[in-house]
Design an enzyme around this catalytic site. Structure first.
Site, short mmCIF file in Angstrom:
data_model
loop_
_atom_site.label_atom_id
_atom_site.label_comp_id
_atom_site.label_asym_id
_atom_site.label_seq_id
_atom_site.Cartn_x
_atom_site.Cartn_y
_atom_site.Cartn_z
N CYS A 17 36.09 38.67 45.05
CA CYS A 17 35.01 37.88 45.35
C CYS A 17 34.96 37.28 43.63
O CYS A 17 34.04 37.00 42.97
CB CYS A 17 34.00 38.93 45.10
SG CYS A 17 33.51 39.69 46.66
N LYS A 38 29.06 52.37 44.22
CA LYS A 38 30.38 52.46 43.37
C LYS A 38 30.22 53.64 42.15
O LYS A 38 31.40 53.71 41.63
CB LYS A 38 30.62 51.23 42.39
CG LYS A 38 30.57 49.84 43.47
CD LYS A 38 30.68 48.58 42.49
CE LYS A 38 30.69 47.44 43.23
NZ LYS A 38 31.51 47.21 44.17
N GLN A 92 30.71 47.54 37.59
CA GLN A 92 31.93 48.31 37.37
C GLN A 92 32.01 49.37 36.16
O GLN A 92 32.91 50.01 36.07
CB GLN A 92 33.03 47.34 37.24
CG GLN A 92 33.23 46.65 38.37
CD GLN A 92 33.72 47.32 39.57
OE1 GLN A 92 34.23 48.55 39.46
NE2 GLN A 92 33.83 46.91 40.90
N ASP A 99 25.86 42.55 34.42
CA ASP A 99 26.25 43.16 35.61
C ASP A 99 27.05 44.39 35.35
O ASP A 99 28.36 44.24 34.75
CB ASP A 99 27.17 42.05 36.28
CG ASP A 99 27.87 42.64 37.33
OD1 ASP A 99 27.81 43.70 37.72
OD2 ASP A 99 28.23 41.57 37.96
N HIS A 148 31.78 37.93 39.07
CA HIS A 148 31.95 38.16 40.42
C HIS A 148 31.05 37.01 41.18
O HIS A 148 30.13 36.64 40.22
CB HIS A 148 31.37 39.65 40.67
CG HIS A 148 31.57 40.10 42.05
ND1 HIS A 148 30.57 39.86 42.99
CD2 HIS A 148 32.29 41.23 42.64
CE1 HIS A 148 31.04 40.44 44.10
NE2 HIS A 148 31.90 41.31 43.91
C1 LIG Z 1 31.64 43.20 38.71
C2 LIG Z 1 30.84 43.59 40.06
N1 LIG Z 1 29.70 42.57 39.96
C3 LIG Z 1 28.79 42.76 41.23
C4 LIG Z 1 29.44 43.17 42.33
C5 LIG Z 1 28.49 43.30 43.59
O1 LIG Z 1 28.30 44.47 44.04
P1 LIG Z 1 27.37 44.83 45.13
O2 LIG Z 1 28.24 44.35 46.27
O3 LIG Z 1 27.28 46.25 45.20
O4 LIG Z 1 26.22 44.20 45.11
C6 LIG Z 1 30.76 43.94 42.23
C7 LIG Z 1 31.27 44.30 43.59
O5 LIG Z 1 32.32 44.62 43.56
C8 LIG Z 1 31.41 43.85 41.09
O6 LIG Z 1 32.55 44.52 40.78
#
Ligand SMILES: Cc1ncc(COP(=O)(O)O)c(C=O)c1O
Length: 402
Positions: A361, A220, A197, A194, A118
Site C-alpha cells: 500500500c 495491528k 505501526q 499515522d 501508506h
Molecule cells: C503505516 C500504515 N498506515 C495506515 C495503515 C492502514 O491501516 P488500516 O488498514 O488498519 O486502516 C497501515 C496498514 O497497514 C499502515 O501500515
C-alpha cells in the site's frame, strides 16, 4: 525478557490440535489475537448483545459500562488527558479520513506528508486536493529511509497540517515525531501521526509528544479486526465538524434543526462495533502487562538475526536503514528482477510461513524508486528464534528454485 512460550499459549491459532502452527511473520498487516480478546467479544455476543448509550435496561447498561471501560483503557494506554479525546473508528484509515473531511480546509491550504505514506495517508489528501484545491507537499526521506529534519525545517513555513507516518510499514523506520511536532508547532502547523505501526511496538504518550491528532488500528495491536482509534486534543476536536452524522451524534433534532452532542459522541455515528470496542480494551489490557523495552529487545534480536543472514545472500536488498535497530520489527527486502509474490507463495506452500509480498500500500514509493515489489517479514511478541530460523532456512531452499 519476554516469555514467548507463555505468550504463545495465549494464542489459539498457534495451538490448534492436529494443525501445525503457522510461522506467522505478517503482524504489520494483521496481528494475531490473544484468547482474552476473543473471549471478551464472545461474552458480548453470548451474554449482552445490546446497544450502548441508548436503552435503559440492564443489558444496555452493561454495554455502556464496558464501552466506557474500553475508552478509559485506551485513554490511559496513550496517556490522553481525557477519555473524551478517544474516538472509536474502524481502522487507521477511517481516522485519517475523519480528519481530512472535518478540519476546515480551504483552497490553497498546505498539507505536508512524507514520501513513504501508506495509501491511507496519501490518497485522502490527493482527493481533497482535487476537490477543494489544497496543496499537498511531499518531503522525501534520506536515501536510507531516515527522516531529514533539516529539509523539514525548510519546508514547514506556511504549512497548515503535517500528516505523517510515525513508524513506516515499508521499512520499519520510526520518524522523530517529537522533533517534527516541535518544529511544526513553532511554525504554527498542526500535526497528525499515522501510528498504525508504532502503537503495537512502543509507548505512545500523546501528552509527551504534544501531538494534535493520532490515528491507529486495533487489529495491528492484538485487537479485533475492524477496530481503531482516532485521538485528538479536546479543544481541537471540539472545533472539527463531523463528516459522518446521524443517530447518536445529536442531542436532539427537529425537522429543520439539530444540536450536536459533545466529543466523542458527535464523531461516533450510528450503532457501533461494541464487541470490537470491548475486545480492543482487552487487547490494551493484554499489551499493558509487558514492558515496551522487552518487546523491543525481543523483536530486535530476531530482526538482527534475519538481517545478518539476509546480508549473506547475494542480490538481496533490504529496504530502509541497514541497522536493524532503526527498523523495529520489520525486514522488507527484494531481489532485482524477481517477483517476490511467487517467492512468498512458495514459502507458504513449502513451509507454512506467512509473510507479505507486494507494494504494501505504498505504491507511490515503489513507482518512484522503480522497484517492482518486495517481501516483508514483520515480527511481534509471539515470534520465536525458531520462527526466524525457519524463515531463513526455507528462504535459502526457495531461492535455489528461483
Ligand atoms: C503505516 C500504515 N498506515 C495506515 C495503515 C492502514 O491501516 P488500516 O488498514 O488498519 O486502516 C497501515 C496498514 O497497514 C499502515 O501500515
Amino acid at each position: 525478557m519476554l516469555n514467548t512460550e507463555k505468550i504463545r499459549a495465549d494464542f489459539n491459532v498457534l495451538n490448534q490440535k492436529g494443525v501445525s502452527a503457522p510461522v506467522y511473520l505478517d503482524s504489520a498487516c494483521m496481528s494475531l489475537k490473544p484468547n482474552n480478546v476473543i473471549k471478551a467479544m464472545n461474552d458480548y455476543y453470548f451474554n449482552f448483545p445490546a446497544c450502548a448509550g441508548r436503552s435503559s435496561h440492564k443489558l444496555g447498561d452493561k454495554v455502556t459500562n464496558k464501552v466506557k471501560e474500553a475508552r478509559e483503557l485506551v485513554q490511559k494506554f496513550i496517556n490522553a488527558k481525557s477519555e473524551n479525546e478517544i474516538i472509536f473508528t474502524r481502522n487507521t484509515t477511517e481516522g485519517l479520513n475523519l480528519l481530512v473531511n472535518s478540519l476546515d480546509f480551504k483552497k490553497g491550504d498546505i498539507v505536508l506528508i512524507s514520501d513513504k505514506e501508506h495509501n491511507s495517508n496519501l490518497v485522502p489528501w490527493l482527493v481533497l486536493r482535487d476537490k477543494i484545491g489544497v496543496e499537498v507537499k511531499i518531503i522525501s526521506a534520506n536515501e536510507d529511509g531516515t527522516f531529514n529534519l533539516e529539509n523539514f525545517s525548510k519546508l514547514i513555513s506556511g504549512v497548515k497540517l503535517v500528516s505523517i507516518v510515525h513508524t513506516s510499514n515499508l521499512d520499519g523506520y520510526t520518524n522523530p515525531a517529537k522533533e517534527i511536532i516541535e518544529i511544526a508547532h513553532k511554525n504554527g502547523a498542526l500535526v497528525c501521526l499515522d501510528a498504525a505501526q508504532s502503537i503495537p511496538h512502543r509507548k505512545i504518550d500523546v501528552q509527551d509528544l504534544d501531538v494534535d491528532f493520532l490515528s491507529f488500528s486495533g487489529h495491528k495491536m492484538l485487537g479485533p479486526t475492524g477496530t481503531g482509534v482516532f485521538y485528538g486534543k479536546k479543544e481541537l476536536l471540539e472545533k472539527l465538524a463531523p463528516f459522518l452524522v446521524g443517530g447518536d451524534t445529536v442531542e436532539f433534532s427537529t425537522y429543520d434543526s439539530y444540536k450536536m452532542l459533545p466529543v466523542p459522541e458527535k464523531f461516533e455515528a450510528g450503532l457501533q462495533d461494541y464487541a470490537g470496542i470491548i475486545g480492543l480494551g482487552e487487547a490494551v489490557k493484554y499489551l499493558s502487562q509487558f514492558d515496551w523495552s522487552d518487546i523491543r529487545e525481543h523483536e530486535l534480536k530476531l530482526n538482527a538475526y534475519i538481517t545478518t543472514e539476509l546480508k549473506k545472500i547475494k542480490n538481496i536488498k533490504i529496504i530502509g536503514p541497514e541497522d536493524p535497530k532503526l527498523r523495529s520489527g520489520i525486514v522488507n527486502f527484494y531481489i532485482d528482477g524477481t517477483d517476490m509474490h511467487k517467492f512468498a507463495i512458495m514459502l507458504d506452500e513449502v513451509a507454512n510461513i506467512s509473510i507479505r509480498s507486494g507494494q504494501h500500500c505504498v505504491h507511490s514509493w515503489f513507482k518512484g524508486k522503480g522497484i517492482h515489489n518486495s517481501a516483508r517479514v514483520s515480527l511481534y511478541l509471539y515470534n520465536t528464534m525458531a520462527d526466524a530460523e525457519a524463515f531463513i532456512n526455507n528462504l535459502n531452499k526457495v531461492l535455489k528454485v528461483f
